[in-house]
Scaffold this active site. Structure first.
Site, short mmCIF file in Angstrom:
data_model
loop_
_atom_site.label_atom_id
_atom_site.label_comp_id
_atom_site.label_asym_id
_atom_site.label_seq_id
_atom_site.Cartn_x
_atom_site.Cartn_y
_atom_site.Cartn_z
N SER A 61 46.08 41.37 33.96
CA SER A 61 46.21 42.80 33.64
C SER A 61 45.14 43.29 32.67
O SER A 61 45.16 44.45 32.26
CB SER A 61 47.59 43.07 33.02
OG SER A 61 48.59 42.79 33.96
N HIS A 123 52.07 35.68 27.42
CA HIS A 123 52.48 36.22 28.73
C HIS A 123 53.99 36.12 28.91
O HIS A 123 54.51 36.46 29.97
CB HIS A 123 51.84 35.41 29.87
CG HIS A 123 50.36 35.60 30.02
ND1 HIS A 123 49.74 36.82 29.95
CD2 HIS A 123 49.35 34.70 30.28
CE1 HIS A 123 48.43 36.67 30.14
NE2 HIS A 123 48.18 35.39 30.34
N SER A 153 43.84 40.41 42.07
CA SER A 153 43.14 39.65 41.03
C SER A 153 43.72 38.24 40.90
O SER A 153 42.98 37.26 40.79
CB SER A 153 43.28 40.41 39.70
OG SER A 153 42.58 39.75 38.68
N GLY A 275 36.34 43.59 37.59
CA GLY A 275 36.62 44.48 36.46
C GLY A 275 36.70 45.94 36.85
O GLY A 275 36.23 46.81 36.11
#
Ligand code: A3P
Length: 304
Positions: A61, A123, A153, A275
């Site tokens: 994230s 996390h 991702s 990105g």
């Protein structure tokens, strides 16, 4: 001290061995190798302090980016531009993940002896977070990202961890993600935990907002962290320098991030792919998009 805690780790391993197992993201071997014991140890032993700063996120994230930004804001008077640790270290070496690196096996540092303000990342989802993180009054920054980009991702990230022969399809990744079988629990519950359970305690930001106007949010973040930019710093463009130093282009082109590796042998380059916002458009099928959007609309109507 790891020796001293061998008994605890043995206990955790025994508990973990009783948990149901099934085929999943290969990242699970990686997490279970030293992550789950680390989570359990952190739950039992970690004592947050009011001056601590926590970066909290679901994987993929924008953790790497925010680690660099938070470190750069907090430590900006300690280094000159040419000696800055961000230029020669991957952000994950500078801001450790509590459950993986500090309470993992072996830990990289003694948490108690780290100087204040201690900077951590985690996390761990809301329901499993060590109690003192929320009760200590420490500063918490939560970053989340559109789940469609998180999925893509993560898929690429895991592909880097797997051997080529074991590559799995995006459809398989989508199925796991949709069923809530993600590292650190279902994506939507993770975001809900941070966003709804404790909004007044958390600086809540999305990857998309950060990309939209990084400078504005770096300044807001500095204020939240108790380190607002002074008038002199404003006139010298210090916030602008931080934005530039931590940008995807700058970080991904540093030698350490192009060719370096972590102590566990993971290439630093795996944390820098594109990105960008919205890369999911080039990967997901209409059915995947509709399905993910439906859950997101239902569970996180005000965020994405
Ligand atoms: P993509 O795979 O979409 O490119 P995390 O750090 O939580 O693991 O998230 C990784 C994602 O953040 C990757 O997304 C990575 O490219 C992106 N990222 C890494 N550094 C960044 C930066 N400085 N600015 C913006 N995005 C960045």
């Amino acid at each position: 001290n790891v020796e001293k805690d061998e008994e605890s780790f043995q206990r955790y391993r025994e508990r973990i061995s009783t948990l149901p197992k099934e085929k999943g993201w290969k990242i699970f071997w990686y997490l279970y190798a030293y992550g789950l014991e680390g989570v359990m140890f952190a739950q039992e032993h970690f004592k947050a302090r009011p001056l601590d700063v926590f970066l909290w996120s679901t994987p993929k994230s924008g953790t790497t980016w925010l680690k660099a930004i938070i470190f750069a804001i907090m430590k900006r008077t300690c280094y000159t531009n040419s000696t800055h640790p961000i230029l020669t270290n991957n952000p994950h070496e500078i801001v450790p993940i509590l459950e993986e690196e500090l309470f993992g096996e072996p830990p990289v540092a003694n948490v108690e002896s780290l100087p204040s303000p201690r900077l951590f990342a985690t996390h761990i989802s809301y329901i499993s977070l060590p109690m003192s993180v929320l009760s200590s009054g420490c500063r918490i920054v939560y970053i989340c990202r559109n789940p469609k980009d998180v999925l893509v991702s993560m898929w690429y990230f895991v592909a880097n961890l797997r051997d080529e022969a074991e590559l799995f399809s995006l459809q398989e990744a989508f199925d796991l993600f949709s069923q809530g079988k993600s590292a650190f629990g279902p994506y939507w519950d993770h975001v809900l935990g941070a966003g709804l359970e404790c909004p007044e305690r958390v600086f809540f930001i999305t990857y998309e907002e950060m990309k939209g106007d990084t400078l504005v949010h770096v300044k807001r973040l500095a204020k939240f962290l108790g380190k607002p930019f002074s008038l002199e710093e404003e006139s010298k463009g210090v916030a602008e320098e931080i934005v530039e130093m931590c940008s995807f282009e700058s970080l991904s082109n540093l030698e350490v991030n192009k060719n370096g590796s972590s102590k566990t042998g993971l290439k630093n380059s795996v944390y820098f792919r594109e990105g960008k916002v919205g890369g999911w458009r080039n990967h997901l099928t209409t059915q995947m998009i509709e399905s993910l959007d439906r859950v997101t609309k239902e569970k996180l109507p005000s965020i994405f």
